[in-house]
Write a protein that holds these residues in place. Sequence first.
Motif, mmCIF file in Angstrom:
data_model
loop_
_atom_site.group_PDB
_atom_site.id
_atom_site.type_symbol
_atom_site.label_atom_id
_atom_site.label_comp_id
_atom_site.label_asym_id
_atom_site.label_seq_id
_atom_site.Cartn_x
_atom_site.Cartn_y
_atom_site.Cartn_z
ATOM 1 N N GLY A 144 0.878 -41.421 -46.431
ATOM 2 C CA GLY A 144 0.085 -42.651 -46.353
ATOM 3 C C GLY A 144 -1.308 -42.462 -45.791
ATOM 4 O O GLY A 144 -2.124 -43.378 -45.846
ATOM 5 N N GLY A 145 -1.623 -41.280 -45.250
ATOM 6 C CA GLY A 145 -2.959 -41.039 -44.690
ATOM 7 C C GLY A 145 -3.879 -40.425 -45.738
ATOM 8 O O GLY A 145 -3.486 -40.212 -46.882
ATOM 9 N N PRO A 146 -5.115 -40.133 -45.335
ATOM 10 C CA PRO A 146 -6.079 -39.583 -46.293
ATOM 11 C C PRO A 146 -5.720 -38.205 -46.840
ATOM 12 O O PRO A 146 -5.915 -37.946 -48.028
ATOM 13 N N THR A 147 -5.195 -37.325 -46.001
ATOM 14 C CA THR A 147 -4.843 -35.985 -46.494
ATOM 15 C C THR A 147 -3.711 -36.097 -47.498
ATOM 16 O O THR A 147 -3.706 -35.433 -48.541
ATOM 17 N N ASP A 148 -2.763 -36.972 -47.203
ATOM 18 C CA ASP A 148 -1.646 -37.227 -48.114
ATOM 19 C C ASP A 148 -2.163 -37.773 -49.456
ATOM 20 O O ASP A 148 -1.729 -37.348 -50.525
ATOM 21 N N ASN B 138 -5.192 -41.475 -33.027
ATOM 22 C CA ASN B 138 -5.616 -40.296 -33.783
ATOM 23 C C ASN B 138 -4.377 -39.572 -34.299
ATOM 24 O O ASN B 138 -3.248 -39.963 -34.020
ATOM 25 N N ALA B 139 -4.630 -38.522 -35.085
ATOM 26 C CA ALA B 139 -3.513 -37.782 -35.682
ATOM 27 C C ALA B 139 -3.250 -36.487 -34.921
ATOM 28 O O ALA B 139 -2.789 -35.500 -35.489
ATOM 29 N N GLY B 140 -3.534 -36.495 -33.616
ATOM 30 C CA GLY B 140 -3.237 -35.343 -32.770
ATOM 31 C C GLY B 140 -4.440 -34.418 -32.618
ATOM 32 O O GLY B 140 -5.398 -34.484 -33.392
ATOM 33 N N CYS C 66 -10.921 -43.611 -35.751
ATOM 34 C CA CYS C 66 -11.789 -43.019 -36.773
ATOM 35 C C CYS C 66 -10.862 -42.589 -37.904
ATOM 36 O O CYS C 66 -9.861 -41.920 -37.633
ATOM 37 N N ASP C 67 -11.186 -42.896 -39.122
ATOM 38 C CA ASP C 67 -10.389 -42.332 -40.222
ATOM 39 C C ASP C 67 -11.236 -42.193 -41.474
ATOM 40 O O ASP C 67 -12.250 -42.885 -41.629
ATOM 41 N N GLN C 68 -10.789 -41.289 -42.363
ATOM 42 C CA GLN C 68 -11.552 -41.025 -43.574
ATOM 43 C C GLN C 68 -11.584 -42.248 -44.479
ATOM 44 O O GLN C 68 -10.626 -43.040 -44.513
ATOM 45 N N THR C 69 -12.668 -42.345 -45.247
ATOM 46 C CA THR C 69 -12.815 -43.464 -46.182
ATOM 47 C C THR C 69 -11.724 -43.445 -47.259
ATOM 48 O O THR C 69 -11.486 -44.464 -47.894
ATOM 49 N N THR C 70 -11.083 -42.286 -47.445
ATOM 50 C CA THR C 70 -10.019 -42.186 -48.456
ATOM 51 C C THR C 70 -8.973 -43.279 -48.268
ATOM 52 O O THR C 70 -8.455 -43.817 -49.237
ATOM 53 N N THR C 71 -8.666 -43.595 -47.014
ATOM 54 C CA THR C 71 -7.696 -44.668 -46.795
ATOM 55 C C THR C 71 -8.300 -45.921 -46.154
ATOM 56 O O THR C 71 -7.705 -46.999 -46.232
ATOM 57 N N PRO D 127 1.679 -38.789 -36.058
ATOM 58 C CA PRO D 127 1.817 -37.601 -36.939
ATOM 59 C C PRO D 127 0.870 -37.634 -38.136
ATOM 60 O O PRO D 127 0.861 -36.731 -38.957
ATOM 61 N N GLY D 128 0.069 -38.670 -38.224
ATOM 62 C CA GLY D 128 -0.908 -38.806 -39.310
ATOM 63 C C GLY D 128 -1.536 -40.177 -39.176
ATOM 64 O O GLY D 128 -0.995 -41.056 -38.477
ATOM 65 N N THR D 129 -2.683 -40.384 -39.828
ATOM 66 C CA THR D 129 -3.314 -41.691 -39.659
ATOM 67 C C THR D 129 -2.712 -42.747 -40.593
ATOM 68 O O THR D 129 -3.075 -43.923 -40.488
ATOM 69 N N GLY D 130 -1.774 -42.342 -41.465
ATOM 70 C CA GLY D 130 -1.013 -43.335 -42.251
ATOM 71 C C GLY D 130 -0.254 -44.272 -41.324
ATOM 72 O O GLY D 130 -0.468 -45.496 -41.318
ATOM 73 N N PRO D 131 0.638 -43.724 -40.480
ATOM 74 C CA PRO D 131 1.342 -44.593 -39.526
ATOM 75 C C PRO D 131 0.406 -45.250 -38.512
ATOM 76 O O PRO D 131 0.670 -46.366 -38.054
#
Length: 324
Positions: free
Chosen positions: A40-44, A156-158, A202-207, A184-188
């Motif tokens: 659910g996060g940007p990397t995912d 944050n995601a750690g 802070c999170d990527q624009t992807t999500t 464990p990720g910025t999805g949750p």
Amino acid sequence: MKRSLIAAVFAAVSLIAGGAAAQQQFPSRPITLIVPFAAGGPTDTVGRVIAEAMSRDLGQQVVVENVGGAGGTTGAARVANAPKDGYTILLWHIGMATSDTLYRRLPYQTLNSFAHIGLVTEVPMTIIGRPRLPASDLNGLIDYVKRNAATVTMANAGVGSASHLCGMLFMSQIQQAVTTVPYPGTGPAMTDILGDQVDFMCDQTTTTTPQIQTGSVKAYLVTSPNRLEQIPNVKTAKEQGMNFELGIWHGVWAPAGTPQPVVDRLVRALQFALGERPVAQRFAALATSPSKKEEATPAALEAKVRSEIARWKPLIQAAGVYAD
Ligand code: ASP
């Protein structure tokens, strides 16, 4: 004795021949793409987009597996220790470089444990807040954070994640430390932002782009040099007086020692994926830039990792943030 020697030689020869054949027909079974953060996060999101396109080129499924934890280093370690056959690969980001300084001990060697495949994307970050956060612009956020420093929370995601790095830069800009909440990720983490459980991140624009477009979250700044057409009302950090630009690059890696023909095949598949029109359209909608063909190469990724380690090392050391 003689017979067992002949048998051993025969076995070794067929192993080598078998290995060569396996490389020639690579891939002959599904490939696992480790995303070192929760779903659910940007990397995912980036991982699922390229996995689908790479599958089409490779004629085998590229299956995303989320292995979150320790800012991405847990998933990276999984790939570093995987068989060197190209069937377990990693999608990670700038954290590959920053973790090299942030962690006193890593369960792998950043520059020796991986075969570089290529760069994937570059994406800016945004600072977003929960819907009911009583701050409607960046000055309001800074004011709120300073007045409520004892209780305010930043997700944050750690340690080693992009959200952690961006948060560190933000805190140093406003000269105010806040309590961070690792996920464990910025999805949750986004789920908790939307539910008013945690104040900002802070999170990527992807999500964050879709959430900003629908007004589901507050948006305070974007870390790109110019405003983005997808979220034109979000001001850059710079135009709000902050010396704060940040682009998060992603790359794909295999374990070190992966045979060259297998690396070459993965590079071709990555370049195919990035050249696909639907991939470009999907990324563009999320303000995420696909890497050019000449960047989606082992040499370009290795150069990026080396230069980013050198760039971030003094900044991280000056900030004095370390993890064990
Ligand atoms: N990209 C996020 C980060 O590094 C984590 C994620 O993709 O879930 O902060």
